[in-house]
Design a protein around this motif. Structure first.
Motif, PDB file in Angstrom:
ATOM      1  N   THR A 148       0.470   6.527  -7.209  1.00  0.00           N
ATOM      2  CA  THR A 148      -0.828   7.395  -7.619  1.00  0.00           C
ATOM      3  C   THR A 148      -0.180   8.986  -7.073  1.00  0.00           C
ATOM      4  O   THR A 148      -0.481   9.597  -8.081  1.00  0.00           O
ATOM      5  CB  THR A 148      -1.970   6.191  -6.445  1.00  0.00           C
ATOM      6  OG1 THR A 148      -1.581   5.445  -6.965  1.00  0.00           O
ATOM      7  CG2 THR A 148      -3.214   7.002  -7.606  1.00  0.00           C
ATOM      8  N   ALA A 174       0.655   3.846  -3.210  1.00  0.00           N
ATOM      9  CA  ALA A 174       0.371   5.517  -2.234  1.00  0.00           C
ATOM     10  C   ALA A 174       1.323   5.908  -2.402  1.00  0.00           C
ATOM     11  O   ALA A 174       0.478   7.479  -3.750  1.00  0.00           O
ATOM     12  CB  ALA A 174      -0.017   5.137  -0.954  1.00  0.00           C
ATOM     13  N   PHE A 204       1.221  -1.743  -0.512  1.00  0.00           N
ATOM     14  CA  PHE A 204       0.248   0.323   0.021  1.00  0.00           C
ATOM     15  C   PHE A 204       1.158   1.157   0.054  1.00  0.00           C
ATOM     16  O   PHE A 204       0.484   2.307  -0.931  1.00  0.00           O
ATOM     17  CB  PHE A 204      -0.350   0.153   0.946  1.00  0.00           C
ATOM     18  CG  PHE A 204      -2.234  -0.544   0.894  1.00  0.00           C
ATOM     19  CD1 PHE A 204      -3.088  -0.301   0.243  1.00  0.00           C
ATOM     20  CD2 PHE A 204      -2.287  -1.752   1.561  1.00  0.00           C
ATOM     21  CE1 PHE A 204      -4.440  -1.385  -0.328  1.00  0.00           C
ATOM     22  CE2 PHE A 204      -3.940  -2.784   1.251  1.00  0.00           C
ATOM     23  CZ  PHE A 204      -4.728  -2.331   0.567  1.00  0.00           C
ATOM     24  N   ILE A 258      -4.620   6.904  -0.114  1.00  0.00           N
ATOM     25  CA  ILE A 258      -4.213   5.851  -0.081  1.00  0.00           C
ATOM     26  C   ILE A 258      -3.804   4.460   0.578  1.00  0.00           C
ATOM     27  O   ILE A 258      -4.163   3.471   1.005  1.00  0.00           O
ATOM     28  CB  ILE A 258      -4.083   5.635  -1.668  1.00  0.00           C
ATOM     29  CG1 ILE A 258      -5.372   5.920  -2.633  1.00  0.00           C
ATOM     30  CG2 ILE A 258      -3.493   4.146  -1.924  1.00  0.00           C
ATOM     31  CD1 ILE A 258      -3.747   5.948  -3.980  1.00  0.00           C
TER      32      ILE A 258
END
Length: 118
Positions: free
Chosen positions: A27, A24, A20, A40
């Protein structure tokens, strides 16, 4: 949760949080939004917590076999011997501080200090 389940939960948590974090950051960089990156990652932390913290059945695949109380009474626990404490090997040496240019007088026996060596 058994020992193998704890190990699995720990590994799962580390992998999910790292995944993650990578998603994150990537993104957030592509979109150019720090807020989206934080959202995120926060969603990933919540999802990871929901998966790894509760005692799900797949964390209990290797249960421990406990000894029956009747068997435990047949085999008493061995007594631990009392170990005496080892004496300290530090040496204490008295010494006297004299200040030649000081108005303080350090000549009486009350002015002896002790120094620990070792």
């Amino acid at each position: 949760m058994d020992w193998q389940g704890q190990k699995l939960a720990e590994q799962l948590m580390q992998i999910m949080l790292l995944a993650f974090a990578v998603v994150a950051v990537a993104t957030g960089y592509v979109i150019g939004s720090f807020q989206m990156m934080i959202m995120i990652y926060a969603g990933g932390v919540v999802l990871t917590t929901l998966i790894t913290v509760p005692n799900w059945p797949f964390f209990n695949c290797n249960p421990l076999n406990w000894l029956d109380p009747t068997e435990a009474q047949k085999h008493p626990k061995p007594q631990q011997s009392v170990v005496s404490k080892k004496k300290s090997t530090k040496k204490v040496v008295p010494y006297r501080i004299t200040l030649s240019d000081s108005p303080l007088s350090l000549s009486s026996e009350d002015d002896i200090m002790f120094l620990e060596i070792g």
